[in-house]
Design an enzyme around this catalytic site. Structure first.
Site, PDB file in Angstrom:
ATOM      1  N   ARG A   1       0.829  -1.216   0.000  1.00  0.00           N
ATOM      2  CA  ARG A   1       0.000   0.000   0.000  1.00  0.00           C
ATOM      3  C   ARG A   1       0.860   1.263   0.000  1.00  0.00           C
ATOM      4  O   ARG A   1       0.489   2.274  -0.588  1.00  0.00           O
ATOM      5  CB  ARG A   1      -0.934   0.011   1.218  1.00  0.00           C
TER       6      ARG A   1
ATOM      7  N   LYS B   1     -16.850 -19.312   4.530  1.00  0.00           N
ATOM      8  CA  LYS B   1     -18.279 -19.272   4.838  1.00  0.00           C
ATOM      9  C   LYS B   1     -19.150 -18.751   3.709  1.00  0.00           C
ATOM     10  O   LYS B   1     -18.884 -17.693   3.147  1.00  0.00           O
ATOM     11  CB  LYS B   1     -18.498 -18.374   6.057  1.00  0.00           C
TER      12      LYS B   1
ATOM     13  N   GLY C   1     -11.949  -5.427   2.704  1.00  0.00           N
ATOM     14  CA  GLY C   1     -13.379  -5.130   2.831  1.00  0.00           C
ATOM     15  C   GLY C   1     -13.931  -4.341   1.650  1.00  0.00           C
ATOM     16  O   GLY C   1     -15.035  -4.627   1.169  1.00  0.00           O
TER      17      GLY C   1
ATOM     18  N   GLY D   1      -7.211 -10.193   1.497  1.00  0.00           N
ATOM     19  CA  GLY D   1      -5.943 -10.523   2.149  1.00  0.00           C
ATOM     20  C   GLY D   1      -5.463 -11.945   1.906  1.00  0.00           C
ATOM     21  O   GLY D   1      -4.312 -12.162   1.514  1.00  0.00           O
TER      22      GLY D   1
HETATM   23  C1  3PG Z   1      -8.352  -2.131   5.613  1.00  0.00           C
HETATM   24  O1  3PG Z   1      -7.199  -2.379   5.952  1.00  0.00           O
HETATM   25  O2  3PG Z   1      -9.171  -2.993   5.278  1.00  0.00           O
HETATM   26  C2  3PG Z   1      -8.738  -0.686   5.523  1.00  0.00           C
HETATM   27  O3  3PG Z   1      -7.661   0.129   5.826  1.00  0.00           O
HETATM   28  C3  3PG Z   1      -9.929  -0.380   6.405  1.00  0.00           C
HETATM   29  O4  3PG Z   1      -9.621  -0.596   7.743  1.00  0.00           O
HETATM   30  P1  3PG Z   1     -10.803  -0.876   8.775  1.00  0.00           P
HETATM   31  O5  3PG Z   1     -11.352  -2.218   8.429  1.00  0.00           O
HETATM   32  O6  3PG Z   1     -10.181  -0.798  10.132  1.00  0.00           O
HETATM   33  O7  3PG Z   1     -11.833   0.209   8.543  1.00  0.00           O
HETATM   34 MG    MG Z   2     -10.513  -4.351   7.296  1.00  0.00          MG
END
Ligand code: 3PG
Ligand code: MG
Length: 403
Positions: free
Chosen positions: A37, A199, A379, A356
């Site tokens: 990143r 899941k 996410g 991830g």
């Molecule tokens: C992540 O690493 O998924 C983003 O930076 C968002 O982080 P968060 O899930 O703590 O909002």
């Molecule tokens: Mg996250």
């Protein structure tokens, strides 16, 4: 794709640019373990500097719950960021708003870079507070969002702030949105979606959305067990969400309705337990004994996915296909990863992956750089795959309409 402005649409010469980055990188024992990143942020900063701007970088880090927490300071990110920028000096402000921040940014000359302390040390960030956004907006004249991976958060530095200053997408945001929309909004068909992970319950929305969009859907990982179980197949002691049977049946029906070809495991690698030491063997689906666990897709399933990859022109991938952290149950995922890389390198496939575990699996297969695009988002990538509007992307789109 939403309409948004980029660094090419804006004159930043002599201006102070507030850059929303996602420096929420994995850190172990004070060391950044994956700097992707940070590295991907460099082109945006270089471009801004090249155009004569000064740059104020802001980010969240971890989840400090609106209070200062020294363990979640952005300080350890200064050196990696500096390295990514070829050794450039970086000023650091101990707070992201107020007198401390103002003093640091006021001293910046064109070409200089400052990093602000963790945005989430203030409750206003996650609350999307207009006052907090206003305090941030005082630190710059132009807003650049380069944090696609945080675009699913309606937080002040992402949503409210974009309404207060001229707002454009940075290079990384632009690349993410280009890659993602090329994969699902106007893709070359056929499109294959490859979805794994544990899941069904966490990926229901995603499966529903994808079935309406893609031509083929291959499901692996433990979530495939739930689908097989819903079809009346014995899955033994495998991870399986038995209470999700109705949802799994609806997915099967929906796929048939939409003419989306489902590719489910036809064989599996099974063992008595999830351990490298446990003897494992390959069995056909339908011949899984009651006392074993399905831990990976088998070679015939890999071949079936391979055939779909030969046919597909576009791939979207999220989730490992087996228990890939434990050998030998990584084989299915790694074989498929290599096949995806080969098809992409041959110019036959546009491949986009994210999440991830998926990124870790691609790295383990040694093909992290061989796909068309690997998203650093977790996410945000999933929410995008669910067809949801991401606040960070929407904010840039509405900002571009106001121009
Ligand atoms: C992540 O690493 O998924 C983003 O930076 C968002 O982080 P968060 O899930 O703590 O909002
Ligand atoms: Mg996250």
């Amino acid at each position: 794709m939403p309409d948004f402005l980029t660094l090419d649409d804006i004159d930043v010469h002599g201006k102070r640019v507030l850059l929303r980055a996602d420096l929420n990188v994995p850190v172990k024992d004070g060391k950044v373990t994956d700097a992707t990143r940070i590295e991907r942020l460099a082109p945006t900063i270089e471009t801004l500097i090249g155009k004569g701007a000064s740059v104020v970088v802001m980010s969240h880090f971890g989840r400090p719950n609106g209070k200062p927490d020294p363990a979640l300071s952005l300080r350890p990110i200064i050196m990696p960021l500096r390295r990514a920028l070829g050794g450039r000096e970086i000023e650091f402000a101990e707070d992201c708003i107020g007198a401390l921040a103002r003093r640091v940014v006021a001293g910046l000359a064109p070409g200089q870079v400052a990093l602000l302390e963790n945005l989430r040390f203030h409750p206003g960030e996650e609350a999307n507070s207009p006052e907090f956004a206003r305090a941030l907006s005082e630190l710059g004249e132009i807003y650049v969002d380069d944090a696609f991976s945080a675009a699913h958060r309606a937080h002040a530095s992402i949503a409210a702030l974009a309404q207060l200053l001229p707002a454009v997408a940075g290079r990384q945001m632009e690349a993410e949105l280009d890659a993602l929309s090329a994969a699902l909004e106007h893709p070359t068909r056929p499109v294959l979606a490859l979805i794994g992970g544990a899941k069904v319950s966490t990926k229901l929305d995603l499966l529903h959305f994808l079935i309406g969009k893609v031509d083929m859907l291959a499901i692996g990982g433990a979530m495939a067990n739930t689908i097989l179980y819903a079809q009346g197949v014995e899955v033994g002691r495998s991870v399986c969400e038995r209470e999700m049977v109705d949802s799994a049946r609806r997915i099967l029906a929906l796929a048939a309705e939409h003419n989306c070809r489902l590719i489910l495991p036809v064989d599996a690698v099974v063992a008595m337990e999830l351990s490298s030491a446990a003897p494992s063997r390959t069995v056909a689906i339908g011949a899984v004994a009651a006392d074993v666990m399905i831990l990976d897709i088998g070679p015939s399933t890999v071949a079936g996915i391979g055939a779909a990859l030969d046919e597909a022109r576009t791939l979207v991938w999220n989730g490992p296909l087996g228990a890939f952290e434990t050998q030998p149950f990584d084989r299915g995922t790694l074989s498929v990863a290599r096949k995806v890389a080969d098809r992409t390198k041959a110019g036959r496939l546009r491949s986009v992956a994210g999440g991830g575990d998926t990124v870790a699996a691609l790295a383990a297969a040694g093909v992290g750089d061989d796909l068309s695009y690997v998203s650093t988002a977790g996410g945000a990538f999933l929410e995008w795959l669910e067809g949801r509007e991401l606040p960070g992307v929407a904010a840039l789109a509405s900002a571009s309409r106001k121009e």
